[in-house]
Design a protein around this motif. Structure first.
Motif, short mmCIF file in Angstrom:
data_model
loop_
_atom_site.label_atom_id
_atom_site.label_comp_id
_atom_site.label_asym_id
_atom_site.label_seq_id
_atom_site.Cartn_x
_atom_site.Cartn_y
_atom_site.Cartn_z
N PHE A 209 0.84 -1.20 0.00
CA PHE A 209 0.00 0.00 0.00
C PHE A 209 0.87 1.25 0.00
O PHE A 209 0.66 2.19 -0.78
CB PHE A 209 -0.90 -0.03 1.24
N THR A 210 1.87 1.28 0.88
CA THR A 210 2.74 2.44 1.01
C THR A 210 3.51 2.71 -0.28
O THR A 210 3.58 3.85 -0.76
CB THR A 210 3.71 2.23 2.18
N LYS A 211 4.09 1.67 -0.84
CA LYS A 211 4.91 1.84 -2.04
C LYS A 211 4.07 2.24 -3.24
O LYS A 211 4.47 3.11 -4.04
CB LYS A 211 5.69 0.56 -2.32
N ALA A 212 2.90 1.63 -3.38
CA ALA A 212 2.03 1.97 -4.52
C ALA A 212 1.46 3.37 -4.38
O ALA A 212 1.41 4.15 -5.35
CB ALA A 212 0.91 0.94 -4.64
N GLY A 221 2.79 15.91 -5.10
CA GLY A 221 3.67 16.45 -4.07
C GLY A 221 3.37 15.93 -2.68
O GLY A 221 3.77 16.54 -1.68
N ILE A 222 2.66 14.80 -2.60
CA ILE A 222 2.32 14.18 -1.32
C ILE A 222 3.22 12.96 -1.12
O ILE A 222 3.27 12.07 -1.98
CB ILE A 222 0.85 13.77 -1.28
N ARG A 223 3.93 12.94 -0.02
CA ARG A 223 4.84 11.84 0.25
C ARG A 223 4.14 10.76 1.10
O ARG A 223 3.34 11.07 1.98
CB ARG A 223 6.09 12.34 0.98
N VAL A 224 4.47 9.49 0.83
CA VAL A 224 3.89 8.35 1.55
C VAL A 224 5.03 7.43 1.97
O VAL A 224 5.81 6.97 1.13
CB VAL A 224 2.89 7.58 0.67
N ASN A 225 5.12 7.17 3.26
CA ASN A 225 6.18 6.33 3.80
C ASN A 225 5.63 5.44 4.92
O ASN A 225 4.48 5.58 5.32
CB ASN A 225 7.32 7.20 4.35
N ALA A 226 6.47 4.56 5.42
CA ALA A 226 6.07 3.69 6.52
C ALA A 226 7.22 3.53 7.50
O ALA A 226 8.39 3.59 7.12
CB ALA A 226 5.64 2.32 6.01
N VAL A 227 6.87 3.30 8.75
CA VAL A 227 7.82 2.87 9.76
C VAL A 227 7.54 1.40 10.05
O VAL A 227 6.38 0.99 10.19
CB VAL A 227 7.67 3.71 11.05
N ALA A 228 8.60 0.60 10.13
CA ALA A 228 8.47 -0.83 10.44
C ALA A 228 9.08 -1.10 11.81
O ALA A 228 10.29 -1.32 11.92
CB ALA A 228 9.17 -1.67 9.37
N PRO A 229 8.28 -1.06 12.87
CA PRO A 229 8.82 -1.34 14.19
C PRO A 229 9.15 -2.81 14.36
O PRO A 229 8.52 -3.70 13.76
CB PRO A 229 7.67 -0.94 15.13
N GLY A 230 10.13 -3.06 15.22
CA GLY A 230 10.34 -4.39 15.75
C GLY A 230 9.48 -4.57 16.99
O GLY A 230 8.40 -3.97 17.09
N PRO A 231 9.93 -5.34 17.96
CA PRO A 231 9.14 -5.52 19.19
C PRO A 231 9.16 -4.25 20.04
O PRO A 231 10.21 -3.83 20.52
CB PRO A 231 9.86 -6.68 19.90
N ILE A 232 8.00 -3.64 20.21
CA ILE A 232 7.87 -2.38 20.94
C ILE A 232 6.88 -2.57 22.09
O ILE A 232 5.81 -3.15 21.91
CB ILE A 232 7.39 -1.24 20.01
N TRP A 233 7.23 -2.05 23.27
CA TRP A 233 6.43 -2.24 24.48
C TRP A 233 5.25 -1.28 24.49
O TRP A 233 5.33 -0.14 24.91
CB TRP A 233 7.30 -2.03 25.71
N THR A 234 4.11 -1.76 23.99
CA THR A 234 2.88 -0.99 23.92
C THR A 234 1.74 -1.83 24.50
O THR A 234 1.89 -3.04 24.70
CB THR A 234 2.52 -0.63 22.46
N GLY A 282 7.89 6.48 -0.41
CA GLY A 282 7.90 5.06 -0.73
C GLY A 282 8.89 4.27 0.11
O GLY A 282 9.20 3.12 -0.20
N ALA A 283 9.37 4.85 1.20
CA ALA A 283 10.38 4.21 2.03
C ALA A 283 9.74 3.44 3.18
O ALA A 283 8.70 3.83 3.70
CB ALA A 283 11.35 5.25 2.59
N ILE A 284 10.40 2.37 3.59
CA ILE A 284 10.03 1.60 4.77
C ILE A 284 11.18 1.75 5.76
O ILE A 284 12.26 1.19 5.54
CB ILE A 284 9.78 0.12 4.45
N LEU A 285 10.97 2.50 6.81
CA LEU A 285 12.05 2.84 7.76
C LEU A 285 12.01 1.86 8.93
O LEU A 285 11.08 1.88 9.73
CB LEU A 285 11.86 4.28 8.24
N PRO A 286 13.02 1.01 9.06
CA PRO A 286 13.00 0.02 10.15
C PRO A 286 13.50 0.61 11.46
O PRO A 286 14.50 1.32 11.50
CB PRO A 286 13.96 -1.07 9.66
#
Length: 293
Positions: A209-212, A221-234, A282-286
């Motif tokens: 979804f993010t990349k497409a 001019g609208i940017r779309v990106n994602a953050v890819a968390p690992g194990p996070i205490w929530t 279009g980035a996936i930030l780990p």
């Protein structure tokens, strides 16, 4: 040599006695309490005058992002379930303490009309929308594919995927050049656990979804990106129905040897929403504690 913090020891690494028996998980029932950056995040005006809408904004990653955005100068709308009102009010108070406007919007993102109304309420209150954070999620531990009911499957898909479509399509007419959409995907998109098969599927779909969408909206001019968390205490974690021994060791399998805290995610969301990321789309930030995507 500068005085730096050893990332292996920056936060707790054991979480015994934290099981919650149903979703959504609640912050006040957690021990230790998650760090959302309440005492540590310092803003520098990177989002001055902007307006953000965060689904799942009451707690966990959503609360940390709300705090950071407010301290960077943004007004923040928080979507939350009615059961999460206590957490949502606490987050809104933290936004207000930063001198920014906050609204809480109670409802279930499984409902299309609610998603569209949440966007409309945000725009009506703030006069516009600059940042959309698609963060709401649901997961449960699964004991085999044959144990997943259709109702549970639908809940995961509607919460994690359908809501993204409804929120984004409702927000699109209000987004302008310079606006930003940020998705919370997961390391599960790349390294799926069998007990989270349905959740992991949605997280992989969020990457697509993010990349497409980044390709689709780039011309505007609208940017779309994602953050890819690992194990996070929530709060999502103690309410996932894992065995107590697994929960106690949550995150210890990362190279850094511990789970992350929501506060450690917030700077990634600030960067992706800010002008510093003007050529990032279009980035996936780990943010995974060293686990590779």
């Amino acid at each position: 040599m500068a005085d730096t913090t050893d990332p292996r020891a920056a936060h707790p690494d054991e979480f015994e006695g934290n099981t919650q028996h149903s979703q959504p998980g609640l912050t006040h029932q957690m021990s230790p309490q998650p760090d959302h950056g309440e005492k540590t995040y310092r803003g520098s005006g990177q989002l001055e005058g902007r307006c953000a809408l965060i689904s799942g904004g009451d707690s966990g990653i959503g609360r940390a992002v709300a705090i950071a955005y407010a301290r960077e100068g943004a007004d923040v709308a928080l979507i939350h379930l009615p059961e999460e009102e206590r957490d949502a009010i606490a987050t809104a108070e933290l936004v207000a303490d930063a001198g920014r406007r906050a609204i809480t919007i109670a409802g279930d993102v499984q409902d299309e009309d609610f998603c569209r109304d949440a966007v409309a309420q945000t725009v009506d209150t703030f006069g516009g929308l600059d940042i959309l954070v698609l963060n709401a999620a649901y997961q449960q531990d699964r004991d085999g594919i044959e144990t997943i009911s259709t109702a549970e499957w639908d809940r995961v898909m509607r919460t994690n995927l359908y809501s993204m479509l409804w929120l984004t399509s409702a927000a699109r007419p209000h987004l302008h050049a310079g606006a930003s959409i940020i998705t919370t995907t997961s390391i599960q998109a790349f390294d799926p656990s069998p007990g989270l098969i349905d959740y992991a599927m949605t997280k992989a779909a969020q990457v697509a979804f993010t990349k497409a969408l980044a390709q689709d909206l780039g011309e505007a001019g609208i940017r779309v990106n994602a953050v890819a968390p690992g194990p996070i205490w929530t709060p999502l974690i103690p309410a996932t129905d894992w065995p107590a021994d697994k929960l106690a060791e949550f995150g210890q399998d990362t190279p850094l040897g511990r789970a992350g805290q929501p506060a450690e995610l917030a700077p990634a969301y600030v960067y992706l929403a800010s002008d510093a990321a003007s050529y990032t789309s279009g980035a996936i930030l780990p943010v995974t504690g060293g686990k590779p995507l």
